[in-house]
Design a protein around this motif. Structure first.
Motif, PDB file in Angstrom:
ATOM      1  N   GLY A 256       0.826  -1.216  -0.024  1.00 21.21           N
ATOM      2  CA  GLY A 256       0.166   0.016  -0.077  1.00 21.21           C
ATOM      3  C   GLY A 256       0.643   1.111   0.027  1.00 21.21           C
ATOM      4  N   LEU A 257       2.048   0.951  -0.268  1.00 20.36           N
ATOM      5  CA  LEU A 257       2.744   2.427  -0.386  1.00 20.36           C
ATOM      6  C   LEU A 257       3.171   2.771  -1.669  1.00 20.36           C
ATOM      7  CD1 LEU A 257       5.261   1.240   2.378  1.00 20.36           C
ATOM      8  CD2 LEU A 257       3.573   2.660   2.738  1.00 20.36           C
ATOM      9  N   PRO A 258       3.001   3.994  -1.979  1.00 20.74           N
ATOM     10  CA  PRO A 258       3.388   4.670  -3.341  1.00 20.74           C
ATOM     11  C   PRO A 258       5.163   4.403  -3.542  1.00 20.74           C
ATOM     12  CG  PRO A 258       2.038   6.104  -2.081  1.00 20.74           C
ATOM     13  CD  PRO A 258       2.351   5.063  -1.045  1.00 20.74           C
ATOM     14  N   THR A 259       5.439   3.881  -4.889  1.00 17.79           N
ATOM     15  CA  THR A 259       6.646   3.262  -4.738  1.00 17.79           C
ATOM     16  C   THR A 259       7.230   3.658  -6.238  1.00 17.79           C
ATOM     17  OG1 THR A 259       6.403   1.783  -3.334  1.00 17.79           O
ATOM     18  CG2 THR A 259       8.214   1.451  -4.602  1.00 17.79           C
ATOM     19  N   VAL A 260       8.346   3.979  -6.313  1.00 14.21           N
ATOM     20  CA  VAL A 260       9.146   4.125  -7.575  1.00 14.21           C
ATOM     21  C   VAL A 260      10.599   3.838  -7.392  1.00 14.21           C
ATOM     22  CG1 VAL A 260       8.025   6.135  -8.604  1.00 14.21           C
ATOM     23  CG2 VAL A 260       9.757   6.383  -7.026  1.00 14.21           C
ATOM     24  N   ILE A 261      11.246   3.330  -8.672  1.00 17.82           N
ATOM     25  CA  ILE A 261      12.722   2.892  -8.578  1.00 17.82           C
ATOM     26  C   ILE A 261      13.444   4.166  -9.090  1.00 17.82           C
ATOM     27  CG2 ILE A 261      14.430   1.240  -9.234  1.00 17.82           C
ATOM     28  CD1 ILE A 261      12.005  -0.346 -10.105  1.00 17.82           C
ATOM     29  N   CYS A 262      14.395   4.474  -8.337  1.00 19.77           N
ATOM     30  CA  CYS A 262      15.392   5.543  -8.968  1.00 19.77           C
ATOM     31  C   CYS A 262      16.664   5.621  -8.155  1.00 19.77           C
ATOM     32  CB  CYS A 262      14.687   7.004  -8.606  1.00 19.77           C
ATOM     33  SG  CYS A 262      15.873   8.335  -9.419  1.00 19.77           S
ATOM     34  N   GLY A 263      17.965   5.330  -8.951  1.00 24.40           N
ATOM     35  CA  GLY A 263      19.057   5.064  -8.263  1.00 24.40           C
ATOM     36  C   GLY A 263      20.234   5.311  -9.264  1.00 24.40           C
ATOM     37  N   PRO A 264      21.327   5.771  -8.839  1.00 25.13           N
ATOM     38  CA  PRO A 264      22.562   6.268  -9.510  1.00 25.13           C
ATOM     39  C   PRO A 264      23.155   4.679 -10.359  1.00 25.13           C
ATOM     40  CG  PRO A 264      23.132   5.890  -7.191  1.00 25.13           C
ATOM     41  CD  PRO A 264      21.620   5.820  -7.286  1.00 25.13           C
ATOM     42  N   GLY A 265      23.909   4.969 -11.261  1.00 22.08           N
ATOM     43  CA  GLY A 265      24.047   3.815 -11.944  1.00 22.08           C
ATOM     44  C   GLY A 265      23.372   3.283 -13.245  1.00 22.08           C
ATOM     45  N   TRP A 266      23.725   2.221 -13.847  1.00 18.89           N
ATOM     46  CA  TRP A 266      23.098   1.896 -15.003  1.00 18.89           C
ATOM     47  C   TRP A 266      22.871   0.344 -14.686  1.00 18.89           C
ATOM     48  CZ3 TRP A 266      20.706   5.692 -17.863  1.00 18.89           C
ATOM     49  CH2 TRP A 266      21.293   6.643 -17.822  1.00 18.89           C
ATOM     50  N   ILE A 267      21.697  -0.289 -15.066  1.00 16.38           N
ATOM     51  CA  ILE A 267      21.471  -1.696 -14.851  1.00 16.38           C
ATOM     52  C   ILE A 267      22.372  -2.506 -15.773  1.00 16.38           C
ATOM     53  CG2 ILE A 267      19.531  -1.799 -16.566  1.00 16.38           C
ATOM     54  CD1 ILE A 267      19.761  -3.422 -13.203  1.00 16.38           C
ATOM     55  N   ALA A 268      22.967  -1.879 -16.841  1.00 17.55           N
ATOM     56  CA  ALA A 268      23.627  -2.638 -17.894  1.00 17.55           C
ATOM     57  C   ALA A 268      25.191  -3.252 -17.094  1.00 17.55           C
ATOM     58  CB  ALA A 268      23.945  -1.651 -19.114  1.00 17.55           C
ATOM     59  N   GLN A 269      25.581  -2.252 -16.248  1.00 13.68           N
ATOM     60  CA  GLN A 269      26.636  -2.577 -15.584  1.00 13.68           C
ATOM     61  C   GLN A 269      26.486  -3.772 -14.470  1.00 13.68           C
ATOM     62  OE1 GLN A 269      26.554   0.870 -16.503  1.00 13.68           O
ATOM     63  NE2 GLN A 269      27.521  -0.229 -17.921  1.00 13.68           N
ATOM     64  N   ALA A 270      25.343  -3.849 -13.996  1.00 13.45           N
ATOM     65  CA  ALA A 270      24.954  -4.737 -13.029  1.00 13.45           C
ATOM     66  C   ALA A 270      25.277  -6.116 -13.498  1.00 13.45           C
ATOM     67  CB  ALA A 270      23.334  -4.756 -12.778  1.00 13.45           C
ATOM     68  N   HIS A 271      25.737  -6.977 -12.480  1.00  9.42           N
ATOM     69  CA  HIS A 271      26.036  -8.412 -12.700  1.00  9.42           C
ATOM     70  C   HIS A 271      27.095  -8.736 -13.624  1.00  9.42           C
ATOM     71  CE1 HIS A 271      21.575  -9.632 -11.362  1.00  9.42           C
ATOM     72  NE2 HIS A 271      22.111  -8.689 -10.694  1.00  9.42           N
ATOM     73  N   GLN A 272      27.789  -7.737 -14.005  1.00  8.84           N
ATOM     74  CA  GLN A 272      28.962  -7.849 -15.126  1.00  8.84           C
ATOM     75  C   GLN A 272      30.235  -7.948 -14.380  1.00  8.84           C
ATOM     76  OE1 GLN A 272      28.227  -8.082 -18.411  1.00  8.84           O
ATOM     77  NE2 GLN A 272      26.011  -8.032 -17.578  1.00  8.84           N
ATOM     78  N   PRO A 273      31.345  -8.550 -15.031  1.00  8.34           N
ATOM     79  CA  PRO A 273      32.812  -8.449 -14.597  1.00  8.34           C
ATOM     80  C   PRO A 273      33.182  -6.975 -14.738  1.00  8.34           C
ATOM     81  CG  PRO A 273      32.739  -9.377 -16.670  1.00  8.34           C
ATOM     82  CD  PRO A 273      31.189  -9.474 -16.314  1.00  8.34           C
ATOM     83  N   ASP A 274      34.033  -6.671 -13.698  1.00  5.08           N
ATOM     84  CA  ASP A 274      34.356  -5.040 -13.862  1.00  5.08           C
ATOM     85  C   ASP A 274      33.153  -4.039 -13.605  1.00  5.08           C
ATOM     86  OD1 ASP A 274      37.131  -5.636 -13.966  1.00  5.08           O
ATOM     87  OD2 ASP A 274      37.475  -5.193 -16.064  1.00  5.08           O
ATOM     88  N   GLU A 275      32.199  -4.460 -13.036  1.00  2.88           N
ATOM     89  CA  GLU A 275      30.979  -3.687 -12.870  1.00  2.88           C
ATOM     90  C   GLU A 275      31.543  -2.354 -12.082  1.00  2.88           C
ATOM     91  OE1 GLU A 275      27.243  -3.483  -9.351  1.00  2.88           O
ATOM     92  OE2 GLU A 275      28.326  -5.546  -9.656  1.00  2.88           O
ATOM     93  N   TYR A 276      30.888  -1.367 -12.861  1.00  4.39           N
ATOM     94  CA  TYR A 276      31.163   0.081 -12.106  1.00  4.39           C
ATOM     95  C   TYR A 276      30.074   1.121 -11.990  1.00  4.39           C
ATOM     96  CZ  TYR A 276      30.732   1.398 -17.136  1.00  4.39           C
ATOM     97  OH  TYR A 276      30.301   1.689 -18.358  1.00  4.39           O
ATOM     98  N   ILE A 277      30.519   2.262 -11.269  1.00  7.23           N
ATOM     99  CA  ILE A 277      29.370   3.332 -11.469  1.00  7.23           C
ATOM    100  C   ILE A 277      30.284   4.473 -11.956  1.00  7.23           C
ATOM    101  CG2 ILE A 277      29.776   3.747  -8.977  1.00  7.23           C
ATOM    102  CD1 ILE A 277      26.805   4.680  -8.910  1.00  7.23           C
ATOM    103  N   GLU A 278      29.882   5.168 -12.723  1.00 11.60           N
ATOM    104  CA  GLU A 278      30.605   6.571 -12.995  1.00 11.60           C
ATOM    105  C   GLU A 278      30.545   7.507 -11.925  1.00 11.60           C
ATOM    106  OE1 GLU A 278      27.818   7.340 -16.205  1.00 11.60           O
ATOM    107  OE2 GLU A 278      29.104   6.293 -17.811  1.00 11.60           O
ATOM    108  N   LEU A 279      31.598   8.191 -11.771  1.00 15.64           N
ATOM    109  CA  LEU A 279      31.723   9.272 -10.630  1.00 15.64           C
ATOM    110  C   LEU A 279      30.299  10.173 -10.852  1.00 15.64           C
ATOM    111  CD1 LEU A 279      35.548   9.814 -10.752  1.00 15.64           C
ATOM    112  CD2 LEU A 279      34.247   9.076  -8.936  1.00 15.64           C
ATOM    113  N   GLU A 280      30.178  10.504 -12.223  1.00 14.02           N
ATOM    114  CA  GLU A 280      29.022  11.743 -12.212  1.00 14.02           C
ATOM    115  C   GLU A 280      27.820  11.100 -11.689  1.00 14.02           C
ATOM    116  OE1 GLU A 280      28.983  12.785 -16.167  1.00 14.02           O
ATOM    117  OE2 GLU A 280      28.052  10.890 -17.022  1.00 14.02           O
ATOM    118  N   GLN A 281      27.672   9.754 -11.810  1.00 14.29           N
ATOM    119  CA  GLN A 281      26.365   9.134 -11.301  1.00 14.29           C
ATOM    120  C   GLN A 281      26.341   9.055  -9.917  1.00 14.29           C
ATOM    121  OE1 GLN A 281      23.340   7.615 -12.856  1.00 14.29           O
ATOM    122  NE2 GLN A 281      23.815   9.053 -14.277  1.00 14.29           N
TER     123      GLN A 281
END
Length: 390
Positions: free
Chosen positions: A348-373
């Protein structure tokens, strides 16, 4: 009186390095990470609550900053990460490293970056005299069936005044995702009767029976893919049914004693997902009767490993409106992956997804997040503090 240590992380980057250093692969305990956050919160004078798993080796963590009133904002993130097994990493996955404007390490994108951004602003939240609270909800075992979230949400709803909004910080590039598919994960196991492979009349090959069920699943998957668009905006725009893991047999010349396979259904509609399951299960029951009639030790069992609802977007306008205020250029998208957001919506809680980084990097070798993200995640938290300030 609140105190801190000179060794305490302060920036989001500091926190990300600390969080990445804990190998919280889902098969492992996450308690060392939880204890590190608890110890830091204790020094700040912030109470927290563990919600332990049944075996006691894992725990969710819940804590709040601000007044004990309704209308707060939940920041939700999972602490577990996927395995690095068999992946070719060029850096140590458990040591944060920087290269070409990117921070590398397991979980940087999915989703310790979001947690790090939130933790880096806890002291600012404490100093801000918030009019509405921020609730941190950190879960375990999201990657293996969203196992920790149900008890975490139950505790949240039973211990804090009703929040107004939930933000699940999966990596979206700081864009709003207001809908995603659900998932039903199933394990089907066929028990056969061993015999020499030249004497098929003296046994039942579990592998052969399992392939018949899998053929039924493939036929359903093909039918769904060929149907008119049922999930506009999604890619692919229809329900999917896939077989992810198959294990069976002991030797080439033995009729297999057992064959087990794990498959999943992803759909925007729980009704559609259940219809697919029922179709396959009805066929499995038919085959079960046939092989049991030949040998009493034969049979087919079905186990639902996970049944996670979709994020439908129904009633989530308050979450979209709030998060839109916190982003420089808000835009809404949909996602084919599954998250804990659907469970919060079902509560019953209004919910959205929003976060830094990209799902394309998830689960990958050399996973990363950009500094700007990561910086965008910090800016999001800064604006949240301003919006909730008294």
């Amino acid at each position: 009186m609140a105190t801190t240590s000179s060794a305490d992380p302060t920036t989001a980057r500091d926190w990300l390095a600390r969080l990445v250093s804990f190998d919280t692969t889902s098969r492992n305990s996450n308690l060392a990470l939880i204890e590190a956050i608890e110890t830091w919160l204790h020094r700040l004078g912030v109470p927290s609550r563990r919600v332990s798993g049944a075996a006691g080796a894992k725990a969710n963590l819940l804590f709040s900053i601000g007044p004990d009133v309704a209308g707060g904002v939940v920041l939700s993130g999972h602490t577990d990460v996927v395995p690095i097994d068999g992946q070719a990493w060029s850096t140590d996955p458990w040591t944060l490293s920087e290269r070409d404007g990117r921070l590398y390490g397991r979980g940087t994108a999915d989703m310790k970056g979001f947690i790090a951004a939130g933790l880096s602003r806890v002291q600012a939240m404490l100093a801000a005299d918030l009019a509405r609270p921020v609730h941190f909800a950190l879960s375990y075992d999201e990657e293996v069936g969203l196992l920790g979230a149900p008890s975490l949400i139950e505790t949240l709803m039973g211990t804090v005044p009703t929040p107004a909004v939930v933000v699940v910080g999966e990596p979206t590039g700081m864009r709003i995702v207001d809908r995603h598919k659900g998932i039903m994960g199933i394990r089907t196991t066929v028990h056969g009767h061993e015999a020499h492979s030249s004497q098929t009349h003296l046994g039942v090959s579990a592998n052969i029976v399992a392939t018949r069920i899998m053929a039924r699943i493939v036929a359903i998957a093909d039918r769904l893919a060929a149907a008119p668009v049922a999930a506009p905006g999604f890619e692919p725009p229809h329900a999917t049914v896939t077989i992810g893991l198959v294990q069976g047999g002991t030797a080439p010349n033995i009729l297999a004693r057992e064959c087990s396979f794990i498959w999943d259904i992803r759909s925007t509609s729980p009704v559609e997902a259940r219809a697919v399951y029922d179709d396959v299960e009805a066929y499995a029951r038919q085959l079960d009767g046939e092989i049991r009639a030949r040998f009493a030790d034969c049979g087919i069992t079905t186990e639902i490993l996970s049944d996670v609802p979709p994020l439908t977007g129904a009633g989530n306008t308050p979450a979209i409106d709030l998060v839109s205020q916190l982003l420089p250029a808000p835009q809404c998208e949909v996602a084919s992956y599954v998250s804990e957001a659907g469970l919060f919506e079902c509560a019953g809680l209004p919910t959205v997804i929003c976060g830094p980084g990209w799902i394309a990097q998830a689960h990958q070798p050399d996973e990363y997040i950009e500094l700007e993200q990561l910086a965008a995640g910090e800016a999001f938290m800064d604006r949240l503090v301003e919006v909730l300030r008294a």
